[in-house]
Design a protein around this motif. Structure first.
Motif, PDB file in Angstrom:
ATOM      1  N   ASN A 427      51.040  45.169  33.759  1.00  0.00           N
ATOM      2  CA  ASN A 427      52.047  45.892  32.985  1.00  0.00           C
ATOM      3  C   ASN A 427      51.508  47.184  32.380  1.00  0.00           C
ATOM      4  OD1 ASN A 427      53.979  43.859  33.440  1.00  0.00           O
ATOM      5  ND2 ASN A 427      53.137  42.627  31.765  1.00  0.00           N
ATOM      6  N   ALA A 428      50.215  47.452  32.617  1.00  0.00           N
ATOM      7  CA  ALA A 428      49.601  48.668  32.070  1.00  0.00           C
ATOM      8  C   ALA A 428      49.549  49.738  33.167  1.00  0.00           C
ATOM      9  CB  ALA A 428      48.197  48.356  31.561  1.00  0.00           C
ATOM     10  N   PRO A 429      49.467  50.991  32.780  1.00  0.00           N
ATOM     11  CA  PRO A 429      49.314  52.064  33.789  1.00  0.00           C
ATOM     12  C   PRO A 429      47.894  52.033  34.369  1.00  0.00           C
ATOM     13  CG  PRO A 429      49.259  52.982  31.559  1.00  0.00           C
ATOM     14  CD  PRO A 429      49.592  51.533  31.406  1.00  0.00           C
ATOM     15  N   LEU A 430      47.754  51.634  35.609  1.00  0.00           N
ATOM     16  CA  LEU A 430      46.447  51.465  36.227  1.00  0.00           C
ATOM     17  C   LEU A 430      46.196  52.557  37.259  1.00  0.00           C
ATOM     18  CD1 LEU A 430      46.458  47.596  36.903  1.00  0.00           C
ATOM     19  CD2 LEU A 430      45.451  48.799  34.965  1.00  0.00           C
ATOM     20  N   SER A 431      44.934  52.953  37.376  1.00  0.00           N
ATOM     21  CA  SER A 431      44.540  53.878  38.431  1.00  0.00           C
ATOM     22  C   SER A 431      44.434  53.117  39.749  1.00  0.00           C
ATOM     23  CB  SER A 431      43.185  54.505  38.087  1.00  0.00           C
ATOM     24  OG  SER A 431      42.172  53.498  38.107  1.00  0.00           O
ATOM     25  N   GLY A 432      44.254  53.852  40.837  1.00  0.00           N
ATOM     26  CA  GLY A 432      44.100  53.206  42.140  1.00  0.00           C
ATOM     27  C   GLY A 432      42.900  52.285  42.167  1.00  0.00           C
ATOM     28  N   LEU A 433      41.786  52.730  41.559  1.00  0.00           N
ATOM     29  CA  LEU A 433      40.592  51.899  41.523  1.00  0.00           C
ATOM     30  C   LEU A 433      40.835  50.633  40.708  1.00  0.00           C
ATOM     31  CD1 LEU A 433      37.610  51.420  42.146  1.00  0.00           C
ATOM     32  CD2 LEU A 433      37.029  52.825  40.151  1.00  0.00           C
ATOM     33  N   GLN A 434      41.526  50.769  39.590  1.00  0.00           N
ATOM     34  CA  GLN A 434      41.799  49.600  38.757  1.00  0.00           C
ATOM     35  C   GLN A 434      42.732  48.633  39.472  1.00  0.00           C
ATOM     36  OE1 GLN A 434      43.161  51.733  35.290  1.00  0.00           O
ATOM     37  NE2 GLN A 434      41.239  51.391  34.171  1.00  0.00           N
ATOM     38  N   ARG A 435      43.742  49.145  40.164  1.00  0.00           N
ATOM     39  CA  ARG A 435      44.617  48.272  40.954  1.00  0.00           C
ATOM     40  C   ARG A 435      43.807  47.508  41.997  1.00  0.00           C
ATOM     41  NH1 ARG A 435      49.404  46.847  38.839  1.00  0.00           N
ATOM     42  NH2 ARG A 435      50.472  48.643  37.934  1.00  0.00           N
ATOM     43  N   ALA A 436      42.883  48.195  42.624  1.00  0.00           N
ATOM     44  CA  ALA A 436      42.041  47.545  43.623  1.00  0.00           C
ATOM     45  C   ALA A 436      41.180  46.462  42.986  1.00  0.00           C
ATOM     46  CB  ALA A 436      41.155  48.568  44.320  1.00  0.00           C
ATOM     47  N   ARG A 437      40.660  46.745  41.794  1.00  0.00           N
ATOM     48  CA  ARG A 437      39.840  45.738  41.107  1.00  0.00           C
ATOM     49  C   ARG A 437      40.668  44.521  40.715  1.00  0.00           C
ATOM     50  NH1 ARG A 437      37.200  48.132  36.155  1.00  0.00           N
ATOM     51  NH2 ARG A 437      36.216  46.082  36.089  1.00  0.00           N
ATOM     52  N   VAL A 438      41.926  44.746  40.321  1.00  0.00           N
ATOM     53  CA  VAL A 438      42.814  43.615  40.016  1.00  0.00           C
ATOM     54  C   VAL A 438      43.012  42.761  41.268  1.00  0.00           C
ATOM     55  CG1 VAL A 438      45.193  42.984  39.448  1.00  0.00           C
ATOM     56  CG2 VAL A 438      43.994  44.677  38.066  1.00  0.00           C
ATOM     57  N   ASP A 439      43.219  43.411  42.407  1.00  0.00           N
ATOM     58  CA  ASP A 439      43.380  42.675  43.663  1.00  0.00           C
ATOM     59  C   ASP A 439      42.114  41.885  43.999  1.00  0.00           C
ATOM     60  OD1 ASP A 439      45.972  43.527  44.115  1.00  0.00           O
ATOM     61  OD2 ASP A 439      45.351  45.295  45.258  1.00  0.00           O
ATOM     62  N   LEU A 440      40.953  42.474  43.732  1.00  0.00           N
ATOM     63  CA  LEU A 440      39.696  41.783  44.018  1.00  0.00           C
ATOM     64  C   LEU A 440      39.548  40.534  43.157  1.00  0.00           C
ATOM     65  CD1 LEU A 440      37.240  44.819  44.351  1.00  0.00           C
ATOM     66  CD2 LEU A 440      37.960  43.284  46.178  1.00  0.00           C
ATOM     67  N   VAL A 441      39.918  40.643  41.890  1.00  0.00           N
ATOM     68  CA  VAL A 441      39.816  39.473  41.010  1.00  0.00           C
ATOM     69  C   VAL A 441      40.814  38.405  41.449  1.00  0.00           C
ATOM     70  CG1 VAL A 441      39.984  38.629  38.637  1.00  0.00           C
ATOM     71  CG2 VAL A 441      38.978  40.866  39.080  1.00  0.00           C
ATOM     72  N   ARG A 442      42.005  38.828  41.839  1.00  0.00           N
ATOM     73  CA  ARG A 442      42.980  37.843  42.323  1.00  0.00           C
ATOM     74  C   ARG A 442      42.469  37.166  43.601  1.00  0.00           C
ATOM     75  NH1 ARG A 442      47.537  40.997  40.138  1.00  0.00           N
ATOM     76  NH2 ARG A 442      48.362  39.666  38.468  1.00  0.00           N
ATOM     77  N   ALA A 443      41.763  37.909  44.424  1.00  0.00           N
ATOM     78  CA  ALA A 443      41.170  37.298  45.620  1.00  0.00           C
ATOM     79  C   ALA A 443      40.103  36.286  45.229  1.00  0.00           C
ATOM     80  CB  ALA A 443      40.568  38.384  46.514  1.00  0.00           C
ATOM     81  N   GLN A 444      39.311  36.604  44.186  1.00  0.00           N
ATOM     82  CA  GLN A 444      38.349  35.628  43.666  1.00  0.00           C
ATOM     83  C   GLN A 444      39.062  34.356  43.228  1.00  0.00           C
ATOM     84  OE1 GLN A 444      36.525  38.365  40.616  1.00  0.00           O
ATOM     85  NE2 GLN A 444      34.651  37.400  41.294  1.00  0.00           N
ATOM     86  N   LEU A 445      40.180  34.537  42.532  1.00  0.00           N
ATOM     87  CA  LEU A 445      40.969  33.392  42.075  1.00  0.00           C
ATOM     88  C   LEU A 445      41.417  32.541  43.244  1.00  0.00           C
ATOM     89  CD1 LEU A 445      43.292  34.821  39.266  1.00  0.00           C
ATOM     90  CD2 LEU A 445      41.935  32.747  39.085  1.00  0.00           C
ATOM     91  N   ALA A 446      41.892  33.187  44.292  1.00  0.00           N
ATOM     92  CA  ALA A 446      42.381  32.453  45.454  1.00  0.00           C
ATOM     93  C   ALA A 446      41.252  31.705  46.144  1.00  0.00           C
ATOM     94  CB  ALA A 446      43.043  33.421  46.440  1.00  0.00           C
ATOM     95  N   SER A 447      40.080  32.319  46.224  1.00  0.00           N
ATOM     96  CA  SER A 447      38.949  31.679  46.908  1.00  0.00           C
ATOM     97  C   SER A 447      38.453  30.464  46.144  1.00  0.00           C
ATOM     98  CB  SER A 447      37.796  32.680  47.073  1.00  0.00           C
ATOM     99  OG  SER A 447      38.201  33.764  47.870  1.00  0.00           O
ATOM    100  N   ILE A 448      38.440  30.553  44.815  1.00  0.00           N
ATOM    101  CA  ILE A 448      37.943  29.443  44.009  1.00  0.00           C
ATOM    102  C   ILE A 448      38.988  28.351  43.885  1.00  0.00           C
ATOM    103  CG2 ILE A 448      37.258  28.806  41.662  1.00  0.00           C
ATOM    104  CD1 ILE A 448      35.813  31.465  41.478  1.00  0.00           C
ATOM    105  N   GLY A 449      40.254  28.735  43.845  1.00  0.00           N
ATOM    106  CA  GLY A 449      41.333  27.761  43.728  1.00  0.00           C
ATOM    107  C   GLY A 449      41.583  27.062  45.048  1.00  0.00           C
ATOM    108  N   ASN A 450      42.715  26.433  45.158  1.00  0.00           N
ATOM    109  CA  ASN A 450      43.028  25.642  46.339  1.00  0.00           C
ATOM    110  C   ASN A 450      43.886  26.385  47.350  1.00  0.00           C
ATOM    111  OD1 ASN A 450      41.621  23.385  45.511  1.00  0.00           O
ATOM    112  ND2 ASN A 450      43.329  22.614  44.299  1.00  0.00           N
ATOM    113  N   HIS A 451      43.912  27.712  47.271  1.00  0.00           N
ATOM    114  CA  HIS A 451      44.731  28.489  48.189  1.00  0.00           C
ATOM    115  C   HIS A 451      43.882  29.603  48.792  1.00  0.00           C
ATOM    116  CE1 HIS A 451      48.254  26.297  46.887  1.00  0.00           C
ATOM    117  NE2 HIS A 451      47.891  26.519  45.640  1.00  0.00           N
ATOM    118  N   GLY A 452      42.860  29.223  49.550  1.00  0.00           N
ATOM    119  CA  GLY A 452      41.945  30.193  50.129  1.00  0.00           C
ATOM    120  C   GLY A 452      42.616  31.156  51.079  1.00  0.00           C
ATOM    121  N   ASN A 453      43.764  30.772  51.666  1.00  0.00           N
ATOM    122  CA  ASN A 453      44.428  31.693  52.586  1.00  0.00           C
ATOM    123  C   ASN A 453      45.133  32.834  51.867  1.00  0.00           C
ATOM    124  OD1 ASN A 453      46.158  29.752  51.551  1.00  0.00           O
ATOM    125  ND2 ASN A 453      47.478  29.705  53.354  1.00  0.00           N
ATOM    126  N   ASP A 454      45.159  32.804  50.532  1.00  0.00           N
ATOM    127  CA  ASP A 454      45.697  33.932  49.767  1.00  0.00           C
ATOM    128  C   ASP A 454      44.661  35.041  49.585  1.00  0.00           C
ATOM    129  OD1 ASP A 454      48.091  32.639  49.481  1.00  0.00           O
ATOM    130  OD2 ASP A 454      47.693  31.910  47.455  1.00  0.00           O
TER     131      ASP A 454
END
Length: 910
Positions: A427-454
């Motif tokens: 909900n905050a104004p993010l730069s392209g790099l920050q958006r990418a970092r958010v996606d990377l953290v969400r990918a970490q979440l998916a890998s550790i959780g039970n939905h690795g295909n995300d």
């Protein structure tokens, strides 16, 4: 005072102590609500532990954000044993405790260090470790304690953990629930603590409202007067509620304001250091004599340490003063805390003291987060970063800190809190790099959780965002996306291997000085995007230079992809060297978290070269690592080995459970391995219809890693035997798309064998001869045995019985020596059909009385590993290894390690 109503529980404690005195190790988790008597039971255990060394620690709520704080207190009591544990473990532990600088230690290496440290401390007279308020241990210490509790063996070590909440760290440990006292036991306890008269009606009301909670009963004399207890014409006011916190709050609120502030100060200072307490009190203008009312009421003791009568008093005292007072208290503590000796505690107090934004304090917290993260204290780092993000006015920096906090929370397993932070960041104004970092953290979440295909689509999105911001980081992220897509395989929703490869090709074209990882990305992406022949040269070059000029961390990061690529281009020699290097890197770095994946890569050449004994040991070590980490991962290697050994019933049981797990975690790669294994097993039993179905499924998804291309050889054989020539021919064509360009003996050998199966009589024999020659040269004994078998079966159908017998005998000898039971039975039947009586090879003598773990330890000792090295491999203490080796020597009738080789030579792999 004797524990009332806890006879059975005391018997459990006595059993644990008896086991420790006899040289065994035991663990017990005592769980129950606040005030139920957990601390009293630990006191009883300490009193009864005669002849043993007793070490006691407790979780402190206000210390939960300080990484390894509880572990630091534990290790301080047994630091005299530190020099006795091996250097890699000692270095990891000292780094975690902040006693030296070094790379971030693997938590499981730290766990092994603590296990061996406790084991050494227990050697002379046994050790009993009592942990109170486990629910308030800092997360890093809690995980280490859970690890140690699961790996106990023969250390003469007893661990009793008391907790209110039975969390994930204590999963599957022996439990002793403490229930409420019966009414008769409540009467006994109440009578024991009261000196004066007690009216029966008052007694019954106290017992009813205390609801069997011992501490509620013990607190009654502190809340009621003698007249109230004696009764009379009326009942006393309802002040003896069963809410312990309510009772403590009333006691604290009855104290003078200055005393309440001093109690809150003592509660906010977790170390219990009286010098620090009085220094901070002086800053706040509190005289020492204001402590007397709290000490007279028995709420706190201030001597060489500051101790509260009960942990609930500490937490209640902190909350009994206004927020403004708490901020002043933290400000005073920050002022008197040595910035050089304890910068993190000072930063934390500063963070709690300020009201509005403060860039300087935010910077202090960020630096503390860096130190915590370097020690592996991700939970503490997350807390520092999250607080720092609230103290800066710079919106970009605030987002950076929040994203970093979310990433640390993922590493710490605080997945829900990480999701909340990421949602706020969206909900905050993010730069392209920050958006990418958010996606990377969400990918970490998916890998550790039970939905690795995300994970793959999130990484793909992040990589695309990074292309215009940081091209090198974008390429690295594409590599991570490729790895995630290969694991997701056929269960990929979006961002499968083909999609990732197509996107990655754009960033790898035209690089002037590509790194090894860039070549690896370009090569693998080209294999899937433009075809095998186009990608092969780049992959081969990437593997040739992989590791050169790379740091161990870089090499380790993408080694799994390098191993995958070597298998994909049918280069067994390269795969052997890379997988061995993978395991060595993991061991050298102490990166135990990577061990299951490294061992999985190492397993593959052992399977294909027919070293089933060593493959079984690798699988057992993988199991030990997975178990030690408390994870529920499926060892697909075990499924493959079971199939090649021909153990059908065992394979079915393993596969059924693994298939469910693969779907739950989004691991399409696992489904492919299971289907390929089933096809191999079915072909070994001549169940060609089942083999065709399984192999067709395994080979059906082209964007898959793992066994999808090996399944083509199974499909060729099964379809040919079923008369489905078109299916067999199509499978052979697909196989040849990679085997012919590859040009290795492995690839051309299996291609020749498959071509021979589908060929007419004139062309078949030369293809069989080529297959035997190439597979023998490559040292791939299982595939060589199958080539002999198929050749012999063909010769028998050509009525060339003498020639057939030679091939079938060669096949049978190979299968029996390797341990491929079902294929051996198939070869035996074919030999009988030629008129030769095939004798079963007599079973080699085995030492049945050795357990699986004893066999494993004996083999590692035979191979020259020391006790600490064996313990590190199997996640047990060196003393447990010594104990098991003693049993091995006794059972085998030997006296030294030098005799192990001869004694074990004929033992079957379990």
């Amino acid at each position: 005072m004797e524990l009332v109503g806890r006879r059975d529980e005391c018997r459990e404690i006595d059993d644990l102590l008896a086991a420790v005195r006899s040289g065994e190790s035991r663990v017990l988790v005592v769980c129950g609500e606040a005030g139920i008597g957990k601390t009293a039971l630990l006191d009883e255990a300490a009193d009864r532990a005669t002849g043993c060394r007793v070490v006691r620690i407790a979780g402190i709520e206000s210390e939960m954000e300080f990484a390894f704080s509880a572990l630091h207190r534990l290790c301080a009591t047994i630091s005299d044993q530190m020099s006795r544990i091996v250097a890699p473990q000692r270095d990891a532990l000292c780094t975690a405790l902040g006693e030296r600088d070094g790379p971030t230690p693997d938590p499981f290496l730290v766990g092994l260090a603590v296990l061996n440290l406790l084991s050494e401390a227990a050697q002379h007279r046994g050790l009993v470790l009592l942990v109170d308020d486990q629910q308030w241990l800092d997360q890093a210490s809690s995980r280490i304690m859970g690890f140690v509790a699961r790996r106990l063996g023969a250390e003469s070590l007893g661990i009793v953990l008391a907790t209110r909440n039975f969390g994930e760290d204590l999963r599957d440990l022996p439990t002793l629930p403490l229930g409420r006292l019966r009414d008769d036991d409540s009467r006994t306890l109440l009578s024991a603590v009261l000196d004066g008269p007690l009216d029966a009606r008052v007694r019954d009301r106290i017992i009813a409202e205390a609801r069997g909670n011992p501490l509620a009963l013990l607190e009654v004399p502190r809340t009621l007067s003698s007249a109230d207890l004696a009764g009379g014409f009326g009942l006393p006011p309802a002040t003896f509620t069963h809410s312990l916190e309510g009772n403590f709050r009333r006691q604290i609120e009855s104290l003078p304001p200055a005393t309440r502030r001093l109690l809150a100060l003592a509660a906010a200072e977790p170390a219990g250091d009286p010098a620090l307490l009085w220094s901070a009190a002086d800053v706040l203008g509190l005289d020492p004599d204001v402590a007397e009312p709290a000490m007279d009421a028995g709420l706190v003791e201030i001597g060489t340490r500051v101790r509260f009568r009960h942990p609930l008093i500490r937490s209640t005292a902190y909350r009994c003063v206004p927020l403004s007072d708490r901020r002043r208290i933290h400000g005073a503590l920050a002022r008197v805390t040595d910035a050089a000796a304890d910068p993190d505690s000072r930063a934390w107090h500063l963070g709690q003291a300020v009201v509005g934004p403060d860039e300087e304090v935010a910077g202090e917290l960020e630096r503390s987060a860096g130190r915590a993260q370097a020690r592996g204290g991700f939970s503490a780092a997350a807390a520092f970063l999250e607080r720092a993000s609230t103290l800066t006015l710079d919106s970009a920096r605030r987002c950076d800190l929040a994203i970093a906090a979310a990433s640390a929370m993922v590493q710490a397993g605080q997945l829900d809190r990480a999701r909340d932070l990421l949602t706020a960041a969206d909900n905050a104004p993010l730069s392209g790099l920050q958006r990418a970092r958010v996606d990377l953290v969400r990918a970490q979440l998916a890998s550790i959780g039970n939905h690795g295909n995300d994970a793959a689509p999130l990484l793909l999105c992040a990589a695309r965002r990074l292309e215009t911001v940081d091209a090198a980081l974008a390429r690295e992220t594409y590599l991570d996306a490729l790895a995630a897509a290969l694991f997701a395989g056929r269960l990929a929703v979006d961002g499968g291997v083909v999609e990732v490869s197509e996107a990655a090709r754009a960033v790898t074209r035209g690089l002037r000085s590509p790194r090894a990882c860039d070549l690896l990305l370009d090569g693998i992406a080209t294999l899937y995007d433009d075809g095998f022949g186009e990608g092969l040269p780049t992959v081969a070059e990437a593997l040739r230079v992989y590791g050169r000029g790379m740091s161990p961390e870089e090499e380790l990061r993408w080694m799994v992809l390098a191993c995958f690529a070597s298998a994909r281009i049918w280069d067994m020699d390269r795969h052997i060297s890379l997988s061995a290097r993978f395991v060595q890197l993991v061991r050298d770095a102490g990166a135990v978290s990577h061990l299951p994946l490294a061992l999985s890569c190492r397993f593959l050449p052992l399977l294909f070269t027919g070293k089933f004994d060593e493959a079984a040991r690798t699988t057992e070590e993988m199991r030990a690592a997975i178990d030690a980490m408390g994870k529920n991962l499926t060892p697909y290697s075990e499924i493959a080995l079971t199939a090649w050994r021909g153990r059908h019933a065992e394979l079915e049981a393993l596969s059924a459970e693994a298939r469910l797990d693969a779907h739950r975690r989004g691991e399409g790669h696992g489904l492919t391995v299971i289907a390929w294994a089933k096809a191999v097993a079915a072909n070994s039993r001549c169940d060609y219809r089942a083999a065709r179905e399984a192999a067709a499924y395994a080979a059906s998804y082209r964007g898959d890693g793992g066994a999808s291309w090996w399944a083509l050889t199974e499909l060729v054989e099964a379809a040919t035997r079923l008369g489905e020539t078109a299916v067999a021919s199509a499978a052979l064509d697909r196989l040849a798309e990679s085997t012919t360009p590859s040009g290795t003996d492995w690839s051309l050998g299996v291609e020749a064998r498959s071509r021979a199966v589908t060929s007419g009589d004139d062309a078949a024999e030369s293809a069989y001869v080529e297959a035997v020659d190439r597979l023998a040269r490559a040292g791939l004994r299982p595939d060589l045995g199958r080539a002999h078998l198929l050749y012999g079966e063909w010769l028998r159908r050509q009525r060339r019985r003498v020639d057939a017998r030679a091939q079938l005998r060669a096949a049978l000898d190979l299968f029996e020596s390797i341990g491929m039971e079902a294929f051996a039975e198939r070869a035996r039947r074919e030999l009988l059909a030629t008129g030769e009586k095939a004798r079963r090879r007599s079973a080699r003598p085995s030492v049945a009385e050795l357990t699986a773990q004893e066999v494993q330890i004996a083999r590692l000792a035979r191979d020259g590993l020391s006790n600490p090295e064996i313990g590190a491999r199997l996640f047990i203490s060196a003393h447990t290894v010594k104990y098991h080796l003693g049993k091995v020597f006794a059972k085998l009738g030997i006296r030294s390690r030098s005799q192990l080789d001869g004694a074990l030579r004929d033992i079957h792999a379990r």
